[in-house]
Design a protein around this motif. Structure first.
Motif, PDB file in Angstrom:
ATOM      1  N   ILE A 965       4.895  10.134   4.820  1.00  0.00           N
ATOM      2  CA  ILE A 965       3.751  10.388   5.703  1.00  0.00           C
ATOM      3  C   ILE A 965       2.450  10.016   4.996  1.00  0.00           C
ATOM      4  N   THR A 966       2.335  10.400   3.727  1.00  0.00           N
ATOM      5  CA  THR A 966       1.109  10.072   2.975  1.00  0.00           C
ATOM      6  C   THR A 966       0.913   8.562   2.893  1.00  0.00           C
ATOM      7  N   LEU A 967       2.001   7.860   2.590  1.00  0.00           N
ATOM      8  CA  LEU A 967       1.889   6.392   2.462  1.00  0.00           C
ATOM      9  C   LEU A 967       1.529   5.748   3.794  1.00  0.00           C
ATOM     10  N   CYS A 968       2.050   6.319   4.899  1.00  0.00           N
ATOM     11  CA  CYS A 968       1.677   5.793   6.226  1.00  0.00           C
ATOM     12  C   CYS A 968       0.161   5.831   6.385  1.00  0.00           C
ATOM     13  N   LEU A 969      -0.406   6.961   5.959  1.00  0.00           N
ATOM     14  CA  LEU A 969      -1.857   7.124   6.087  1.00  0.00           C
ATOM     15  C   LEU A 969      -2.582   6.077   5.237  1.00  0.00           C
ATOM     16  N   ILE A 970      -2.133   5.942   3.980  1.00  0.00           N
ATOM     17  CA  ILE A 970      -2.813   5.011   3.071  1.00  0.00           C
ATOM     18  C   ILE A 970      -2.732   3.577   3.596  1.00  0.00           C
ATOM     19  N   THR A 971      -1.524   3.155   4.025  1.00  0.00           N
ATOM     20  CA  THR A 971      -1.417   1.746   4.476  1.00  0.00           C
ATOM     21  C   THR A 971      -2.269   1.499   5.696  1.00  0.00           C
ATOM     22  N   SER A 972      -2.227   2.448   6.667  1.00  0.00           N
ATOM     23  CA  SER A 972      -2.990   2.179   7.899  1.00  0.00           C
ATOM     24  C   SER A 972      -4.475   2.058   7.567  1.00  0.00           C
ATOM     25  N   LEU A 973      -4.957   2.857   6.598  1.00  0.00           N
ATOM     26  CA  LEU A 973      -6.376   2.763   6.245  1.00  0.00           C
ATOM     27  C   LEU A 973      -6.677   1.470   5.496  1.00  0.00           C
ATOM     28  N   THR A 974      -5.790   1.086   4.557  1.00  0.00           N
ATOM     29  CA  THR A 974      -6.117  -0.102   3.741  1.00  0.00           C
ATOM     30  C   THR A 974      -6.239  -1.352   4.601  1.00  0.00           C
ATOM     31  N   VAL A 975      -5.297  -1.539   5.541  1.00  0.00           N
ATOM     32  CA  VAL A 975      -5.363  -2.771   6.340  1.00  0.00           C
ATOM     33  C   VAL A 975      -6.670  -2.851   7.100  1.00  0.00           C
ATOM     34  N   GLU A 976      -7.019  -1.743   7.785  1.00  0.00           N
ATOM     35  CA  GLU A 976      -8.234  -1.768   8.599  1.00  0.00           C
ATOM     36  C   GLU A 976      -9.468  -2.005   7.730  1.00  0.00           C
ATOM     37  N   PHE A 977      -9.523  -1.328   6.568  1.00  0.00           N
ATOM     38  CA  PHE A 977     -10.729  -1.474   5.754  1.00  0.00           C
ATOM     39  C   PHE A 977     -10.768  -2.793   4.995  1.00  0.00           C
ATOM     40  N   LEU A 978      -9.586  -3.367   4.755  1.00  0.00           N
ATOM     41  CA  LEU A 978      -9.563  -4.739   4.203  1.00  0.00           C
ATOM     42  C   LEU A 978     -10.209  -5.676   5.232  1.00  0.00           C
ATOM     43  N   GLY A 979      -9.794  -5.498   6.496  1.00  0.00           N
ATOM     44  CA  GLY A 979     -10.357  -6.325   7.573  1.00  0.00           C
ATOM     45  C   GLY A 979     -11.855  -6.150   7.673  1.00  0.00           C
ATOM     46  N   LEU A 980     -12.301  -4.882   7.541  1.00  0.00           N
ATOM     47  CA  LEU A 980     -13.723  -4.592   7.652  1.00  0.00           C
ATOM     48  C   LEU A 980     -14.501  -5.289   6.540  1.00  0.00           C
ATOM     49  N   SER A 981     -13.964  -5.208   5.308  1.00  0.00           N
ATOM     50  CA  SER A 981     -14.724  -5.813   4.207  1.00  0.00           C
ATOM     51  C   SER A 981     -14.722  -7.338   4.331  1.00  0.00           C
ATOM     52  N   ALA A 982     -13.620  -7.906   4.848  1.00  0.00           N
ATOM     53  CA  ALA A 982     -13.601  -9.354   5.077  1.00  0.00           C
ATOM     54  C   ALA A 982     -14.650  -9.735   6.114  1.00  0.00           C
ATOM     55  N   ALA A 983     -14.716  -8.946   7.207  1.00  0.00           N
ATOM     56  CA  ALA A 983     -15.680  -9.242   8.272  1.00  0.00           C
ATOM     57  C   ALA A 983     -17.105  -9.147   7.737  1.00  0.00           C
ATOM     58  N   THR A 984     -17.372  -8.106   6.933  1.00  0.00           N
ATOM     59  CA  THR A 984     -18.714  -7.928   6.363  1.00  0.00           C
ATOM     60  C   THR A 984     -19.121  -9.149   5.550  1.00  0.00           C
ATOM     61  N   ASN A 985     -18.222  -9.550   4.633  1.00  0.00           N
ATOM     62  CA  ASN A 985     -18.555 -10.667   3.742  1.00  0.00           C
ATOM     63  C   ASN A 985     -18.697 -11.984   4.492  1.00  0.00           C
ATOM     64  N   LEU A 986     -17.770 -12.227   5.436  1.00  0.00           N
ATOM     65  CA  LEU A 986     -17.830 -13.522   6.155  1.00  0.00           C
ATOM     66  C   LEU A 986     -19.137 -13.641   6.931  1.00  0.00           C
ATOM     67  N   HIS A 987     -19.524 -12.552   7.633  1.00  0.00           N
ATOM     68  CA  HIS A 987     -20.755 -12.625   8.430  1.00  0.00           C
ATOM     69  C   HIS A 987     -21.972 -12.785   7.522  1.00  0.00           C
ATOM     70  N   HIS A 988     -22.003 -12.030   6.434  1.00  0.00           N
ATOM     71  CA  HIS A 988     -23.140 -12.091   5.505  1.00  0.00           C
ATOM     72  C   HIS A 988     -23.312 -13.521   4.968  1.00  0.00           C
ATOM     73  N   ASN A 989     -22.199 -14.104   4.519  1.00  0.00           N
ATOM     74  CA  ASN A 989     -22.274 -15.475   3.967  1.00  0.00           C
ATOM     75  C   ASN A 989     -22.690 -16.479   5.030  1.00  0.00           C
ATOM     76  N   LEU A 990     -22.138 -16.293   6.237  1.00  0.00           N
ATOM     77  CA  LEU A 990     -22.435 -17.238   7.328  1.00  0.00           C
ATOM     78  C   LEU A 990     -23.926 -17.199   7.655  1.00  0.00           C
ATOM     79  N   LEU A 991     -24.465 -15.976   7.812  1.00  0.00           N
ATOM     80  CA  LEU A 991     -25.875 -15.838   8.173  1.00  0.00           C
ATOM     81  C   LEU A 991     -26.763 -16.484   7.107  1.00  0.00           C
TER      82      LEU A 991
END
Length: 1471
Positions: A965-991
C-alpha cells in the motif's frame, strides 16, 4: 491397442443386433454420422468450385449483403451448436478413458458434427453473399436428417432409463432442440423468399448504402462473426502501413448514421411530445429516439458482467478438483458420465473458462460499440439542432451578449460531447449495482462472513473516490482559468514582440507570464495530487480488501482460507474495484450531462429605432447619412428583418421582372456588413459565395474593388485560404472582399453598410465610381448605401438623413438644399474639411500600399521559410528513396523513444530514478503478497491445520500488504510529479527561447504556430502525458509480472508464449499506425466543424440577408458527418484492437490452465501456486489492450514534446556584448551624436543585404528625415540603430561607443522609438507608459500633457490607473499613437527614432506629433522615417534612400533646388 469403431472389449460382441438394430448403441451412433457425411460430401465441391458464375448483378460490396430472413438467429444457433458439439466430444473422450479399449463411436460423430456445423455456416455465408438461394436446399435436407437421427438416439436413451442425471442425455436433448430450430429457420427462408416450391420467387434489391461504393463503414452490414471481431476493418488497418489513411479512404457514413437522419429522428420525438399541459423534455425525446440501442447495449453489458464471474468460479473449481477423479455408470456396454461430474473435471473447466472469457469480451466490446455509435448519432442530431437554433437567433441575442460566440463554441465543442460521453457511460450506470451485488454474494459463498469485511472496505472507500473525482473537476476548472490568462498574456507579448525588444522590456513581460504560469502550476500541483490519490486508491483498495478479508478469516475460523477460495476471492476483488472506480466518473459525467442539457434555451428587447416611415426607390441609389450611433446600420438591419419589430412592418415591392419570387416575404439581398465577415475559404469562394462562377463578372468586380494587386501578393492568388484560420488580411482588404461579394451576387437589391470606413481615399473613389455608380447602377439594381463620406452625396438619387434613431430628413440633395438650409450648410462645411484632408492625404505611400507592404512581408518571410523546409524535405526524400516501402512502414510504426527520453530528462534524473525504482519495487511486492498467500493456503492442504503455522504466515502477510500500500502511494505520486516537473521545465525553456529569439524568427514563423506550442501542446504536456505514462507503465509491468509468475510456476508455458508474443507484436504494430492516422483525421475534421459554427454565428445577418441558410446548413451536415465518420472509425479500430488482445488474453489463460493441469500429473507446482498462476493470467486479459492503447496515445502525445523541442533549438539573440555594463557611462548617450560608417545589414545570413555600405553623420540634437519608396531600406536602418538586424560589415557609433559591442539590454534601454503601428498592452495607462515602474507620477503626467492626453486621462475613472483593454481597443488609433509618443518622452533618451509614426493617424493627431517633436524634443536627436514627405520639410537634414543605398543627403532647401532630384519629385507628388 487396436482402434475399432465399436470397441473390442473382452467377451462383448459390439456388433451384435440380436435385440434389434436400434437397440445397439454403436449402430445408433453410426446412424448419427450419416447426415454429417452427406453434408460434407455435397458442399465441399460447391465451395471449392467457387461462385464466379452466379455472383449478383448489382455492383455492391459483395461479401457484405446479408438478406436472408432469420440471418442473425441462424448464426447464434450455429455457434450454440458448435459449443454443444465441443461438450459432446469432451464427454465422449472422458467416457472413452473409462473403457478398456478405444470406442471411436463415443466421440467420432461429435467431431464430425463439429466439422459439419462449421461447414454449414461457411456454406451459408457464401450462398447469402452471392445471392443464390436455391443452394440452401442442401442445408434444409441436412437439418431434417440430423434432427431425425438425433431424435432416434434420444428416444432410445429414454427407453433405457438414461435421464437428465446423465450428461450424454442432456447433450443429445440440446442437439435435438438446436437442429429443430435450425430446420424452422430454413423453412422460414423458403416461406419468405419463395425460392423453391413457389412459382414466383421474391425479388430483392440491396440497400442503398451497399450500392454506394462511397460508404466504407460496414459494421451494420456484415455478418455476426465479422461484427463481433471487426474482421471487416482488417484491410483498412493493415493497409495503413503502406500508405496513411486519408479522408477518401474512410468514405461516407451509412444513411442511418448521418446527422440529418438522426436530427429528423430527434426532432420527431421532440415534436411528438407537444402537449399543452407540459413542456417537451429533451431527455424524453433522446430516450424515444435512441432508447432501443441503449437497452441493447445494456443487455450486452449485463451478459458480459455475469460472464465475468465465470473466471473466479472456474479458477476455484480447477484448484479444488485438481486431485480428484470421478466414477460413472454403464448402459449399452459403455460408460455414461453423470451431469455433475462434468463441472468437476479440470480440463472441462479450463475450456469453459476460455469460452466464458471469449464470450464475455465479445459482449463487452459489442456493448461499447453500440453505445459509441448511439452517442455519435445523438451528437450529430444535437449539433444539427443547435445549428438550426443559431440560424434562427435574433441579432439582438448576439449583440446584447445573451449568447456569445464563446457560449456557442462551448455548446458545440464541450456540451454535446458531455452528453455523448454520458451515453457512453450509461450502461455502466445500471450494470454496476448488479456487478457489485453479484460479487459480494459470490465472496460470501467462498469465504463466509470474513468476505463481507473485505467488500465493505471497498464500498466504504467508494465515496472517497467520488470526492476525489469532484475535486479533480474543480481543480481542472481553475487550471483552465489560469492557462487562459497565461495564453492571453503570451499572445500580447508575441503580437508586440517588436516593441518589447526595441524597448528592452522582454524580461518584464516574460516575468509576468511566469507569474501566471506559477499560479497555473499551483493548480496543476493540486490536480497532480488528486490524480495520484485516485490512482493510489485504485491500486491500494484491492490490497486492503484482501488483507482485511484474510485477517478476519483467520480470527473467525482460526485459520487461513483454502487455496481454491483464496484465489477466487482475489480475482473477485479485482473485478469489484473496477465498477466502483468507474462509478465516480459516471456520476460526475451524469451531473455534467444534466447541466449541459439546461443550456438549450434562449430571447429579449429594447427599442432602437422609432417612427420610421421611408420609401426606398427601386433601381436607384439611396444614401443614408448621419452621425455615429444614430441608427443607420440598425435601419438596414430592420429592413432585413433582423431587428425585433415592436410595431409596424416592412413591405418589399414585388418586381415583375423577378424570377425567383417564391412567396417569401423578400428576396435575397446582397449585403456588405459594417464589420467585415469572411469565410474560412479561398478568396474566390468568399466573393462568389455560392453563386455560379462567371469569369467576366468576377473580373469586373475584382477591378471595381481594386483587389487585383492584393490578390497578386497572395501565395496562391485568389485560391489562397483566408478567414479565421487562413491568412490574416488587413481591415481594408477584408472590407473590399466583402463589398466584392455583395457586388458579385446577382440580386436586385444591394445594401452596403459603410463600405469606405477602412479604405483610403483613392480606393474609396475608385469603388464609388467603378463599383457603385458604374457596375451596380448599370444593372439598374436598388442600392442602399450607408456612409460618412459626404462628398459622395452628389451622386445619390435619394438621401435619408438620420438622427437619434429617427429620420431627420429624406429627399434628393436639391430638396434638402431648398428645404433645410441649415443641414445643407452643416454638410457643406464637413465636405470642405474632407476635401482639405483629401489634398493632404494624396501622398505617395497610401494606407493601401502599407497594407500591401505588410502582406508582402508576411509572405516573403513565409516563402523563404517554406523554401528552407522544402530543401530539408528533399534531402529526406532522397535518403528514403532507397527502400521506400519498408522505410515508411518502419518510420510510421516506430515508437518515438528519443522524444520520450527528452520528456523524462526534462523531469529531472532523480525523479526518473525514483519513478522507475518505486514502480519495480511496488510490482515485486504485489507479486510477493500473492506468492505468500499461495504458500500460506497450500500449507493447509499439505498438513493438518495448526494455528502455530498461521501465526508464522500471518504477520509476514500483513507486513507485505502494508508495504504494498505504501509503495502504491509513492509510485502514484512520483509519476504525476515527474510529469509536473517536466511540464514546468519545458514551458520555462520554451518561453525564454522564444522571447529571446531574433526578430527574424517572428517574421518567418506564423503567430498561430507559436501560440499552438503554448496552448494545445503545453496542455498535452501538462495534463495528458502523465496519466498516459502512468497507465502505460502500470499495465506493462502488470502484464510482465503476470507472465513471469506463470512461467516460473509452469515453465512449459514459455513454449506457448512465443507464438502469442509474435501475434501481439503484429497486432500492436498495425494498430498504432492506423490509430494515429485516424486520431489525426478526427482532430483535423473537428476544427472545420467548430469554425463553421462560430463563422455562422458571426455572419448571421449576412447569411440571412443573402438567404443562404440552406447552403450553410448543408455544409454543417457534411462537416458533422465527416467528423463522425472519423470518430466512428477510430472507435471501431479501438474495438478491433481490444477484441484481438482480449482473445489473446483468453488463449493465455487457456494455455496457463492447460500447462498447470499437465504439470500436476508430474506433481510439479503446489495447488496454491496453480491458483496464483491462473489469477495472474486473468489479469493479463484486462491489461493487454491498455498497453497498446496507451502506447498509441503516448505516441500521439509525444508529438507535442517534439514540436516544443523543435522550437528549443532556435538560436537566441546575442544578449552579451563585448563590453561590460559597468564600462558604459550612466548617462550614455548624453549628446546624441551618430556616426554610420560603411554599414551593411541583412536580415539573415541566407538572404541578400538590405543596406549596402551606408555612410552618414548626424550631429547632436539634429532633426533628420529619411525618405524613400517602399523597400528602400528606411525601416531596416531604424532597426540597425537597435542592433535588431545582422550588421555584418561596418559600424554605428553613438557618442563614441560602437553599438555592436554593447549588451543588447543596455543599448535598447537607452534609446527611444515610436513605431508605425501603435502597440498598447492590457493593464493600466501607468503600466503602458512605464512598465519598469521607475518614474514618478509627475513625470508621467508631464508626458501625457506633452502628448495632449492629460485632460482625456484625467476624465477616465482611475486616472493613470485607468484600464487599457487588450491591444488598446478602448482608445482610437490616434490616441494610441499619442500614448506611444508619451511613452517615448517618459524615457529621457537623447535619441528618438520615429518609424513612419504618422502613417496610420489623422491630420489633427499628426499636427500634435509634429509640434511636440519641435518643442519637447528640441534638445534631442530625432530621426524620422517619413511616410508623408511634408512632415520632414522642416528637418535639418534629409536622407533619401533607394535600394539600400543613400541617394541624396543634404538640407531640404538644397535638395528642393535640384528639380530633377528624387526628393523634389516626392514633394511635388505630395502637394
Amino acid at each position: 491397442m487396436a482402434l475399432s469403431f465399436c470397441g473390442s472389449d473382452d467377451g462383448v460382441n459390439a456388433y451384435s443386433v440380436d435385440k434389434g438394430v436400434l437397440n445397439n448403441g454403436c449402430f445408433v451412433d453410426a446412424l448419427n454420422l450419416v447426415p454429417h457425411v452427406f453434408l460434407l460430401f455435397i458442399t465441399f465441391p460447391i465451395l471449392f468450385i467457387g461462385w464466379g458464375s452466379q455472383s449478383s448483378k448489382v455492383q455492391i460490396h459483395h461479401n457484405t449483403w446479408l438478406h436472408f430472413p432469420g440471418h442473425n438467429l441462424r448464426w447464434i444457433l450455429t455457434f450454440s451448436l458448435l459449443f454443444v458439439h465441443v461438450c459432446e466430444f469432451a464427454e465422449g473422450i472422458v467416457s472413452n478413458k473409462m473403457m478398456g479399449t478405444d470406442h471411436l463411436h463415443l466421440y467420432m460423430p461429435a467431431f464430425m458434427g463439429f466439422v459439419a456445423a462449421t461447414t454449414s455456416v461457411v456454406y451459408y455465408h457464401n450462398i447469402e453473399t452471392s445471392n443464390f438461394p436455391k443452394l440452401l436446399l442442401v442445408l434444409f435436407i441436412y437439418w431434417v436428417l440430423a434432427f431425425i437421427t438425433k431424435s432416434i438416439k434420444l428416444w432410445k436413451y429414454a427407453e433405457f432409463k438414461v435421464g437428465p442425471q446423465h450428461l450424454r442425455f442432456c447433450i443429445t436433448a440440446l442437439l435435438v432442440l438446436l437442429y429443430g430450430l435450425l430446420m424452422a429457420v430454413e423453412i422460414n427462408v423458403i416461406r419468405v423468399r419463395k425460392y423453391v416450391f413457389f412459382t414466383n420467387p421474391q425479388k430483392v434489391k440491396p440497400p442503398e448504402d451497399l450500392q454506394d461504393l462511397g460508404v466504407r463503414f460496414l459494421q451494420p452490414f456484415v455478418n455476426l462473426l465479422s461484427k463481433a471481431t471487426y474482421w471487416w476493418m482488417n484491410p483498412l488497418i493493415i493497409g495503413a502501413h503502406r500508405r496513411p489513411i486519408e479522408l477518401k479512404k474512410i468514405g461516407k457514413l451509412p444513411i442511418a448514421m448521418r446527422a440529418l437522419t438522426n436530427y429528423l429522428r430527434l426532432k420527431d420525438a421532440y415534436e411528438d411530445q407537444r402537449d399543452p399541459n407540459r413542456a417537451p423534455s429533451i431527455w424524453r425525446s433522446m430516450y424515444r429516439a435512441f432508447g432501443r440501442p441503449i437497452l441493447l447495449s445494456s443487455t450486452f453489458r449485463y451478459l458480459a458482467d455475469l460472464l465475468g464471474f465465470a473466471g473466479p468460479l472456474c479458477i476455484s473449481g480447477i484448484v479444488k478438483y485438481l486431485k480428484e477423479d470421478g466414477g460413472s455408470e454403464t448402459y449399452f456396454g459403455v460408460h455414461f458420465m453423470s451431469s455433475t461430474k462434468l463441472l468437476q473435471n479440470t480440463s472441462v473447466l479450463a475450456v469453459l473458462l476460455f469460452l466464458a472469457l471469449i464470450l464475455q469480451r465479445t459482449f463487452l466490446q459489442a456493448s461499447y460499440y453500440v453505445t459509441i455509435e448511439t452517442g455519435i448519432n445523438l451528437r450529430g442530431a444535437l449539433l444539427a439542432m443547435i445549428y438550426n437554433k443559431i440560424l434562427r437567433l435574433s441579432t439582438s441575442n448576439m449583440s446584447m451578449g445573451e449568447m456569445t460566440l464563446g457560449q456557442i463554441n462551448n455548446l458545440v465543442a464541450i456540451e454535446t460531447n458531455q452528453l455523448m460521453w454520458f451515453l457512453f457511460l450509461c450502461p455502466n450506470l445500471w450494470a454496476m449495482p448488479v456487478q457489485i451485488v453479484m460479487g459480494v454474494i459470490l465472496l460470501y459463498y467462498l469465504l463466509g462472513w470474513s468476505a463481507l469485511v473485505g467488500a465493505s472496505v471497498i464500498v466504504l472507500l467508494a465515496p472517497i473516490q467520488y470526492l476525489i473525482a469532484t475535486k479533480l473537476a474543480d481543480t481542472q476548472k481553475s487550471t483552465l482559468e489560469h492557462s487562459t490568462d497565461r495564453l492571453k498574456k503570451t499572445t500580447e507579448i508575441l503580437k508586440g514582440i517588436k516593441l518589447l525588444k526595441l524597448y528592452a522590456w522582454e524580461n518584464i513581460f516574460c516575468d509576468s507570464v511566469e507569474e501566471t504560469r506559477g499560479k497555473e502550476l499551483t493548480s496543476l500541483k493540486t490536480f497532480a495530487f488528486y490524480t495520484s490519490m485516485s490512482i493510489f486508491m485504485n491500486a491500494a483498495i484491492p490490497i486492503a480488501a484482501v488483507l482485511a478479508t484474510f485477517v478476519m478469516h483467520h480470527f473467525i475460523n482460526g485459520t487461513g482460507p483454502k487455496p481454491s477460495a483464496a484465489f477466487a476471492a482475489l480475482a473477485l476483488f479485482h473485478i469489484l474495484v473496477t465498477p466502483l472506480f468507474l462509478l465516480s466518473t459516471v456520476v460526475r459525467f451524469a451531473v455534467k450531462a444534466v447541466v449541459s442539457n439546461g443550456f438549450f434555451t434562449w430571447g429579449s428587447n429594447l427599442s432602437t429605432l422609432s417612427d420610421i416611415n421611408i420609401r426606398i426607390p427601386t433601381g436607384q441609389l439611396t444614401m443614408i447619412v448621419g452621425q455615429v450611433g444614430c441608427g443607420k446600420s440598425s435601419l438596414l438591419l430592420a429592413m432585413l428583418g433582423e431587428m425585433q419589430t415592436i410595431d409596424g412592418r416592412v413591405y418589399w415591392s414585388k418586381l415583375t421582372s423577378c424570377l425567383h419570387c417564391q412567396g417569401k416575404n423578400r428576396y435575397s439581398v446582397a449585403y456588405a456588413a459594417q464589420k467585415s465577415w469572411l469565410l474560412n475559404a479561398t478568396v474566390e469562394d468568399n466573393i462568389t459565395f455560392g453563386s455560379p462562377f462567371s469569369k467576366q463578372r468576377y473580373k469586373a468586380v475584382i477591378d471595381a474593388c481594386s483587389l487585383q494587386p492584393d490578390i497578386d501578393l497572395l501565395p496562391f492568388g485568389d485560391q489562397t485560404e483566408i478567414g479565421e484560420r487562413g491568412i490574416n488580411l488587413s481591415g481594408g482588404q477584408r472590407q473590399r472582399i466583402c463589398v466584392a461579394r455583395a457586388l458579385y451576387q446577382n440580386t436586385n437589391i444591394v445594401f452596403l453598410d459603410d463600405p469606405f470606413s477602412a479604405l483610403d481615399i483613392h480606393l474609396s473613389d475608385h469603388l464609388m465610381q467603378e463599383g457603385i455608380l458604374k457596375f451596380l447602377q448599370d444593372d439598374k439594381r436598388t442600392v442602399v448605401l450607408v456612409t460618412h463620406k459626404l462628398q459622395y452625396l452628389i451622386h445619390a438619387d435619394w438621401i435619408i438623413a438620420m438622427k437619434d434613431g429617427s429620420i431627420l430628413r429624406e429627399g434628393t440633395l436639391k430638396d434638402i438644399q431648398t428645404h433645410d438650409v441649415e443641414l445643407y450648410d452643416h454638410w457643406k462645411t464637413l465636405m470642405n474639411r474632407q476635401d482639405q484632408e483629401l489634398e493632404k492625404v494624396t501622398e505617395h505611400d497610401s494606407q493601401t500600399t502599407l497594407e500591401r507592404k505588410t502582406l508582402r512581408r508576411a509572405f516573403y518571410s513565409r516563402e523563404t521559410k517554406n523554401q528552407i523546409d522544402d530543401e530539408d524535405e528533399e534531402e529526406e526524400e532522397e535518403e528514403e528513396e532507397d527502400d521506400n516501402l519498408s522505410m515508411t512502414t518502419n518510420r510510421r510504426s516506430k515508437i518515438p523513444w528519443k522524444m520520450c527520453w527528452c520528456y523524462l530528462s526534462s523531469g529531472g534524473f532523480f525523479m526518473v530514478f525514483l519513478m522507475v525504482s518505486s514502480k519495480l519495487l511496488k510490482h515485486s511486492v504485489i507479486v510477493a503478497i500473492d506468492y505468500w498467500l499461495a504458500l500460506w493456503t497450500s500449507s493447509k492442504t499439505n498438513q493438518s491445520a495448526s494455528s502455530g503455522h498461521d501465526s508464522y504466515y500471518l504477520p509476514v502477510f500483513i507486513i507485505l500488504c502494508a508495504a504494498g500500500i505504501t509503495l502504491c502511494l509513492i509510485t502514484s505520486l512520483t509519476v504525476e510529479f515527474l510529469g509536473l516537473s517536466a511540464a514546468t521545465n519545458l514551458h520555462h525553456n520554451l518561453l525564454n527561447k522564444i522571447i529571446h529569439a531574433p526578430i527574424r524568427f517572428f517574421d518567418i514563423t506564423p503567430l498561430g504556430q507559436i501560440l499552438n506550442r503554448f496552448s494545445a501542446d503545453t496542455n498535452i504536456i501538462d495534463q495528458h502525458i502523465p496519466p498516459t505514462l502512468e497507465s502505460l507503465t502500470r499495465s506493462t509491468l502488470l502484464c510482465l509480472s503476470a507472465i513471469g509468475v506463470i512461467s516460473s510456476i509452469t515453465p512449459i508455458f514459455l513454449i506457448a508464449l512465443v507464438p502469442l508474443a509474435i501475434a501481439f507484436y503484429f497486432i500492436q504494430k498495425y494498430f498504432r499506425v492506423a490509430s494515429k492516422d485516424l486520431q489525426d483525421l478526427d482532430d483535423s475534421t473537428q476544427l472545420p466543424l467548430l469554425c463553421h459554427f462560430s463563422e455562422t454565428a458571426e455572419g448571421l445577418t449576412t447569411i440571412r440577408a443573402f438567404r443562404h441558410e440552406a447552403r450553410f446548413r448543408q455544409r454543417m451536415l457534411e462537416l458533422t458527418d465527416t467528423n463522425n465518420t472519423a470518430y466512428l472509425f477510430l472507435s471501431a479500430a479501438n474495438r478491433w484492437l481490444e477484441v484481438r488482445t482480449d482473445y489473446l488474453g483468453a488463449v493465455i489463460v487457456l494455455t496457463a490452465a492447460g500447462a498447470s493441469i499437465w504439470s500436476l500429473r508430474y506433481d510439479l507446482p503446489s495447488v496454491g501456486l496453480v491458483g496464483l498462476g491462473l489469477t495472474y493470467a486473468l489479469t493479463v486479459t484486462n491489461y493487454l489492450n491498455w498497453v497498446v492503447r496507451n502506447l498509441a496515445d503516448l505516441e500521439v502525445q509525444m508529438s507535442a514534446v517534439k514540436k516544443v523541442n523543435s522550437f528549443l533549438s532556435t538560436e537566441s539573440e546575442n544578449y552579451e556584448g563585448s563590453m561590460d555594463t559597468s564600462q558604459v557611462p550612466e548617462n550614455w548617450p548624453h549628446n546624441g551624436e551618430i556616426k554610420i560608417q560603411d554599414l551593411c545589414v541583412r536580415y539573415d545570413p541566407m538572404l541578400k543585404p538590405v543596406l549596402k555600405h551606408v555612410n552618414a553623420y548626424i550631429k547632436p540634437s539634429q532633426k533628420v528625415g529619411i525618405c524613400g519608396r517602399t523597400g528602400s531600406g528606411k525601416s531596416s536602418l531604424s532597426l540597425a540603430f537597435f542592433n535588431m538586424v545582422d550588421i555584418f560589415e561596418g559600424k554605428i557609433i553613438i557618442d563614441g561607443i560602437d553599438i555592436c559591442k554593447l549588451p543588447l539590454q543596455t543599448l535598447r534601454s537607452r534609446l527611444s522609438i515610436i513605431l508605425q503601428d501603435p502597440v498598447l498592452f492590457s493593464g493600466s495607462i501607468r503600466f503602458n507608459l512605464d512598465p519598469e515602474r521607475t518614474c514618478t507620477d509627475d513625470r508621467l503626467w508631464e508626458a501625457l500633457e506633452i502628448a495632449q492626453l492629460k485632460n482625456m486621462v484625467k476624465a477616465l475613472p482611475g486616472g493613470l490607473d485607468a484600464v487599457v483593454t487588450e491591444g488598446g481597443e478602448n482608445f482610437s488609433v490616434g490616441q494610441r499613437q499619442l500614448f506611444c509618443l508619451a511613452r517615448a518622452f517618459v524615457r529621457k533618451s537623447s535619441i528618438l527614432i520615429m518609424d513612419e509614426a504618422t502613417a496610420s493617424i489623422d491630420m489633427a493627431t499628426e499636427n500634435i506629433l509634429q509640434k511636440v517633436v519641435m518643442t519637447a524634443f528640441a534638445d534631442r536627436t530625432v530621426v524620422t522615417i517619413a511616410h508623408r514627405v511634408h512632415t520632414i520639410l522642416t528637418a535639418d537634414l534629409v536622407i533619401v534612400m533607394k535600394r539600400g543605398n543613400i541617394l541624396e543627403y543634404d538640407k531640404p532647401e538644397t535638395l528642393l533646388e535640384q528639380e530633377d532630384g528624387m526628393f523634389a519629385s516626392f514633394v511635388k507628388a505630395d502637394m
